[in-house]
Design a protein around this motif. Structure first.
Motif, PDB file in Angstrom:
ATOM      1  N   ASN A  78     -10.824  -1.858   5.526  1.00 27.45           N
ATOM      2  CA  ASN A  78     -10.881  -2.840   4.446  1.00 27.45           C
ATOM      3  C   ASN A  78     -12.309  -3.198   4.065  1.00 27.45           C
ATOM      4  OD1 ASN A  78      -8.074  -3.048   4.440  1.00 27.45           O
ATOM      5  ND2 ASN A  78      -8.081  -4.674   5.983  1.00 27.45           N
ATOM      6  N   ARG A  79     -13.231  -2.294   4.295  1.00 28.79           N
ATOM      7  CA  ARG A  79     -14.619  -2.601   3.966  1.00 28.79           C
ATOM      8  C   ARG A  79     -14.885  -2.359   2.488  1.00 28.79           C
ATOM      9  NH1 ARG A  79     -15.459   0.812   8.389  1.00 28.79           N
ATOM     10  NH2 ARG A  79     -15.539  -0.329  10.339  1.00 28.79           N
ATOM     11  N   GLY A  80     -15.711  -3.198   1.919  1.00 30.05           N
ATOM     12  CA  GLY A  80     -16.086  -3.024   0.528  1.00 30.05           C
ATOM     13  C   GLY A  80     -17.470  -3.581   0.294  1.00 30.05           C
ATOM     14  N   ALA A  81     -18.010  -3.331  -0.873  1.00 34.64           N
ATOM     15  CA  ALA A  81     -19.337  -3.840  -1.209  1.00 34.64           C
ATOM     16  C   ALA A  81     -19.256  -5.341  -1.488  1.00 34.64           C
ATOM     17  CB  ALA A  81     -19.878  -3.105  -2.426  1.00 34.64           C
ATOM     18  N   PRO A  82     -20.313  -6.091  -1.138  1.00 35.60           N
ATOM     19  CA  PRO A  82     -20.330  -7.512  -1.499  1.00 35.60           C
ATOM     20  C   PRO A  82     -20.155  -7.674  -2.999  1.00 35.60           C
ATOM     21  CG  PRO A  82     -22.124  -7.003   0.011  1.00 35.60           C
ATOM     22  CD  PRO A  82     -21.521  -5.685  -0.406  1.00 35.60           C
ATOM     23  N   PRO A  83     -19.457  -8.704  -3.421  1.00 43.85           N
ATOM     24  CA  PRO A  83     -19.205  -8.888  -4.855  1.00 43.85           C
ATOM     25  C   PRO A  83     -20.491  -9.205  -5.609  1.00 43.85           C
ATOM     26  CG  PRO A  83     -18.551 -10.833  -3.622  1.00 43.85           C
ATOM     27  CD  PRO A  83     -18.889  -9.782  -2.613  1.00 43.85           C
ATOM     28  N   PRO A  84     -20.580  -8.861  -6.878  1.00 44.82           N
ATOM     29  CA  PRO A  84     -21.776  -9.189  -7.663  1.00 44.82           C
ATOM     30  C   PRO A  84     -21.914 -10.695  -7.847  1.00 44.82           C
ATOM     31  CG  PRO A  84     -20.036  -8.339  -9.079  1.00 44.82           C
ATOM     32  CD  PRO A  84     -19.563  -8.154  -7.673  1.00 44.82           C
ATOM     33  N   SER A 139     -31.321  -3.968  -3.374  1.00 44.17           N
ATOM     34  CA  SER A 139     -31.742  -2.952  -2.414  1.00 44.17           C
ATOM     35  C   SER A 139     -31.753  -3.502  -1.000  1.00 44.17           C
ATOM     36  CB  SER A 139     -33.134  -2.416  -2.758  1.00 44.17           C
ATOM     37  OG  SER A 139     -34.140  -3.322  -2.367  1.00 44.17           O
ATOM     38  N   ALA A 140     -31.501  -2.606  -0.016  1.00 38.63           N
ATOM     39  CA  ALA A 140     -31.471  -3.014   1.381  1.00 38.63           C
ATOM     40  C   ALA A 140     -32.820  -3.564   1.828  1.00 38.63           C
ATOM     41  CB  ALA A 140     -31.050  -1.832   2.261  1.00 38.63           C
ATOM     42  N   GLY A 306     -25.410   1.640   5.137  1.00 42.54           N
ATOM     43  CA  GLY A 306     -24.629   0.782   4.271  1.00 42.54           C
ATOM     44  C   GLY A 306     -23.627  -0.106   4.975  1.00 42.54           C
ATOM     45  N   ARG A 307     -23.464   0.086   6.280  1.00 37.80           N
ATOM     46  CA  ARG A 307     -22.507  -0.726   7.034  1.00 37.80           C
ATOM     47  C   ARG A 307     -23.241  -1.809   7.817  1.00 37.80           C
ATOM     48  NH1 ARG A 307     -18.415   1.221  11.926  1.00 37.80           N
ATOM     49  NH2 ARG A 307     -17.813  -0.886  12.565  1.00 37.80           N
ATOM     50  N   GLN A 308     -22.767  -3.046   7.707  1.00 40.09           N
ATOM     51  CA  GLN A 308     -23.377  -4.163   8.413  1.00 40.09           C
ATOM     52  C   GLN A 308     -22.626  -4.418   9.716  1.00 40.09           C
ATOM     53  OE1 GLN A 308     -24.778  -7.425   5.943  1.00 40.09           O
ATOM     54  NE2 GLN A 308     -23.922  -8.881   7.396  1.00 40.09           N
ATOM     55  N   TYR A 309     -23.376  -4.580  10.800  1.00 36.43           N
ATOM     56  CA  TYR A 309     -22.793  -4.850  12.111  1.00 36.43           C
ATOM     57  C   TYR A 309     -22.999  -6.320  12.467  1.00 36.43           C
ATOM     58  CZ  TYR A 309     -22.249   0.168  12.982  1.00 36.43           C
ATOM     59  OH  TYR A 309     -21.878   1.494  12.916  1.00 36.43           O
ATOM     60  N   THR A 335     -23.553   1.757  19.630  1.00 36.06           N
ATOM     61  CA  THR A 335     -23.809   2.695  18.542  1.00 36.06           C
ATOM     62  C   THR A 335     -25.298   2.572  18.211  1.00 36.06           C
ATOM     63  OG1 THR A 335     -21.577   2.504  17.635  1.00 36.06           O
ATOM     64  CG2 THR A 335     -23.293   3.312  16.160  1.00 36.06           C
ATOM     65  N   ALA A 336     -26.032   3.676  18.290  1.00 32.49           N
ATOM     66  CA  ALA A 336     -27.487   3.651  18.127  1.00 32.49           C
ATOM     67  C   ALA A 336     -27.876   4.303  16.800  1.00 32.49           C
ATOM     68  CB  ALA A 336     -28.170   4.371  19.285  1.00 32.49           C
ATOM     69  N   ALA A 337     -28.845   3.695  16.125  1.00 28.52           N
ATOM     70  CA  ALA A 337     -29.285   4.239  14.830  1.00 28.52           C
ATOM     71  C   ALA A 337     -30.591   3.569  14.415  1.00 28.52           C
ATOM     72  CB  ALA A 337     -28.217   4.009  13.762  1.00 28.52           C
ATOM     73  N   ILE A 338     -31.243   4.163  13.431  1.00 21.67           N
ATOM     74  CA  ILE A 338     -32.380   3.518  12.768  1.00 21.67           C
ATOM     75  C   ILE A 338     -31.845   2.711  11.593  1.00 21.67           C
ATOM     76  CG2 ILE A 338     -34.438   3.943  11.372  1.00 21.67           C
ATOM     77  CD1 ILE A 338     -35.187   6.161  13.207  1.00 21.67           C
ATOM     78  N   ASP A 339     -32.323   1.494  11.485  1.00 21.46           N
ATOM     79  CA  ASP A 339     -31.844   0.562  10.474  1.00 21.46           C
ATOM     80  C   ASP A 339     -32.147   1.060   9.062  1.00 21.46           C
ATOM     81  OD1 ASP A 339     -30.846  -2.476  10.501  1.00 21.46           O
ATOM     82  OD2 ASP A 339     -32.214  -2.215   8.809  1.00 21.46           O
ATOM     83  N   ASP A 340     -31.298   0.681   8.116  1.00 20.26           N
ATOM     84  CA  ASP A 340     -31.487   1.082   6.715  1.00 20.26           C
ATOM     85  C   ASP A 340     -32.790   0.552   6.128  1.00 20.26           C
ATOM     86  OD1 ASP A 340     -29.118   2.421   6.804  1.00 20.26           O
ATOM     87  OD2 ASP A 340     -28.042   1.119   5.397  1.00 20.26           O
TER      88      ASP A 340
END
Length: 410
Positions: A78-84, A139-140, A306-309, A335-340
């Motif tokens: 149920n993930r979606g983009a934040p509303p405008p 932008s991120a 694009g996914r927020q934890y 879960t390991a990654a470089i941030d956006d």
């Protein structure tokens, strides 16, 4: 702002406010398939039928039952983009609400769920708010900078950050959708809301009720994050929980992206204090530097592809973060990654040590790599756990490293 609790309290000290959503609660079959992450490292896929204080049930015909303490988290599609044109409201306990701003007085902020228009407006006690990112950049990178500017500095007075970078201190008296009013030395300054980047509320006026257990962290599809307790759901009904927003908050399961169970067998490292944490810039000496808890080292949210934890640790290369396990835990997962924020740049290697021995290491991870699943790493009987981020190909340039959903399992 002079913040006061003016609501009527019940015997539990919770706000007696009920948000009713009976008309939009979807049927059980419409909630969608979910993935249940269990403490033993396995996963189950199915439709969530019910949730109680002790048990989670999935499946329609042949139900599977799990003790709530054995469930790490449940993820929904149920993930979606934040509303405008939505704002981000940060609460003093770290919760975040993505909503439209309606109005605010000394007592409460009234916000509108822009992604869920059938939900009634929510009243947030003013004393529970840390700040508001009024106009969120697209932008991120710019969003993270604005996040740090608004939420990274809490001062003795309310502070209004303008889009042009100016900061105005005073006493926020009220606002509506058109403008806010800031009192400075007895004079009222009116500022149009399109000029406002964000508002940082006075740290002296924050007041929160005592935490309750067991807790859950609920992430909505629009990016909102709510901590609650007394979570439950009957077959075909909404998810119900108590929170800072309401004694009974009801949410349609179709709006929920994830539920994290915080007080079972899984313990989030961001809820623990490390025994030692050091960073060593490529040019310079190692210094004591605590990791960012439930946010990136940039000061912004943990954001990966694009996914927020909601939970995790933010750091940089080279870093070592050590926790005392005391031989009480069986495994480590993350879960390991470089941030956006690195904008597809940066490169590091992640590693996990315990009692001085290397247990796991990643391949080279870049800013464009997919997130790397870590573990389960066996830490049975181990006294200390150390998370390591090593330099990659270009020293420490843009090495914004995230350990998302970092947990130890009993």
């Amino acid at each position: 702002m002079t913040k006061m609790w003016t609501y009527r309290f019940g015997s539990t000290g919770l706000l007696l406010l009920t948000l009713a959503v009976a008309s939009i609660a979807r049927a059980d079959g419409e909630a969608g398939t979910s993935t249940i992450f269990l403490a033993d490292g396995t996963r189950q896929v199915g439709v969530v039928r019910s949730i109680s204080a002790t048990e989670l049930v999935i499946g329609r015909d042949s139900a599977a039952r799990f003790a709530v303490g054995d469930v790490v988290r449940v993820e929904f599609a149920n993930r979606g983009a934040p509303p405008p044109r939505a704002s981000l409201i940060q609460l003093a306990n770290g919760d975040r609400i993505v909503a439209g701003l309606s109005s605010m007085s000394d007592e409460a902020l009234v916000a509108l769920w822009k992604s869920y228009p059938d939900l009634p407006p929510v009243q947030i006690p003013a004393a529970a708010i840390a700040g508001i990112l009024v106009n969120v950049p697209d932008s991120a990178v710019e969003r993270t900078r604005a996040f740090r500017q608004v939420f990274g500095r809490r001062e003795k007075s309310d502070t209004v950050l303008l889009v042009n970078g100016d900061r105005l201190a005073g006493d926020l008296t009220s606002f509506d959708q058109a403008a806010l009013k800031l009192s400075q030395a007895g004079k009222i300054l009116q500022i149009e809301m399109p000029r406002v980047r964000g508002i940082a509320f006075s740290s002296d006026l924050t007041s929160l009720p005592a935490p309750h257990h067991p807790r859950v962290a609920v992430t909505l599809g629009d990016g909102s994050q709510l901590t609650g307790w007394n979570a439950n759901r009957d077959p075909g009904g909404p998810l119900r929980l108590s929170s800072l927003l309401a004694s009974t908050l009801e949410l349609p399961l179709s709006a929920v992206a994830a539920i994290r169970f915080l007080d079972g067998r899984a313990t989030y490292l961001s809820d623990l204090q490390p025994t030692e944490s050091r960073q060593a810039p490529y040019f310079g000496s190692a210094v004591a530097a605590p990791p960012a808890r439930d946010q990136a080292a940039t000061g912004g949210p943990l954001l990966v592809r694009g996914r927020q934890y909601a939970k995790g640790l933010g750091t940089r290369s080279y870093s070592q973060i050590t926790y005392d396990l005391g031989g009480q835990f069986r495994s480590f997962q993350a879960t390991a990654a470089i941030d956006d924020y690195a904008a597809r740049k940066g490169s590091v290697r992640f590693a996990v040590d315990a009692d001085g021995a290397r247990l796991w290491t990643s391949p080279l991870v870049t800013g464009s790599s997919r997130p790397i699943p870590v573990g389960p790493v066996d830490v049975t009987g181990k006294r200390q756990l150390t998370l390591v981020v090593e330099y990659g190909e270009l020293a420490d340039v843009d090495d914004w490293a995230d350990w998302c959903d970092a947990i130890v399992i009993r």
